[in-house]
Design a protein around this motif. Sequence first.
Motif, short mmCIF file in Angstrom:
data_model
loop_
_atom_site.label_atom_id
_atom_site.label_comp_id
_atom_site.label_asym_id
_atom_site.label_seq_id
_atom_site.Cartn_x
_atom_site.Cartn_y
_atom_site.Cartn_z
N SER A 1 -8.34 -0.67 3.34
CA SER A 1 -7.68 -1.91 3.58
C SER A 1 -8.40 -2.54 4.88
CB SER A 1 -6.14 -1.93 3.89
OG SER A 1 -5.63 -3.09 4.20
N VAL B 1 -6.39 4.70 1.22
CA VAL B 1 -6.32 3.31 0.88
C VAL B 1 -6.13 2.32 2.18
CG1 VAL B 1 -4.70 1.57 -0.39
CG2 VAL B 1 -5.45 4.05 -1.43
N ALA C 1 0.15 3.02 -3.45
CA ALA C 1 -0.75 4.37 -3.64
C ALA C 1 -0.17 5.57 -3.72
CB ALA C 1 -1.60 4.03 -2.00
N ILE D 1 0.83 -1.27 0.15
CA ILE D 1 -0.04 -0.09 0.01
C ILE D 1 0.75 1.22 -0.11
CG2 ILE D 1 -1.45 1.54 1.35
CD1 ILE D 1 -2.94 -1.24 2.22
N GLN E 1 -3.22 9.77 -1.27
CA GLN E 1 -4.39 8.85 -0.93
C GLN E 1 -4.09 7.63 0.12
OE1 GLN E 1 -5.40 7.99 -4.86
NE2 GLN E 1 -6.82 9.69 -5.25
N GLN E 2 -2.70 7.59 0.48
CA GLN E 2 -2.42 6.46 1.22
C GLN E 2 -3.19 6.39 2.38
OE1 GLN E 2 1.68 6.81 2.06
NE2 GLN E 2 2.54 6.01 0.19
#
Length: 129
Positions: A61, A57, A49, A45, A53-54
């Motif tokens: 998750s 994301v 990503a 990730i 936007q991490q």
Amino acid sequence: LLPLALLVVPFLLLMGTVQGGWLVVSAAAFAFFNFMAQPVYTTLISDYAPPRQQGSVFGLSFLAAFGLGSSAASIAGYIAERWGTSWVFTIMGVVELLVAALAFYLFLLARGRWRSETRTGEVGGERSA
């Protein structure tokens, strides 16, 4: 991720078919390889990503792991009552094979991206000097 996903499958299948000491060994091996994958997911990730936007994301998750995962006990209970406990582990093995297929697809995408960046001289979306 691909090797870990593939290593989990035989132990899931064994857990549905063996008893006694072999069940303990298969469950321990399953747990070892299954929980070894969590840091890999987190690293994927953070690597793939977009930086802005991490957080979203990671949130998706966790939603998938805990939100959708919370229904797994009900689904597994239904399968066990309808077809037997061994089918729970068989179906979990099939789901893990889907994870392996998605991991392989991610590998192919990453390899294509890496080849594209090395041909164009771009690294991380920016042209290198």
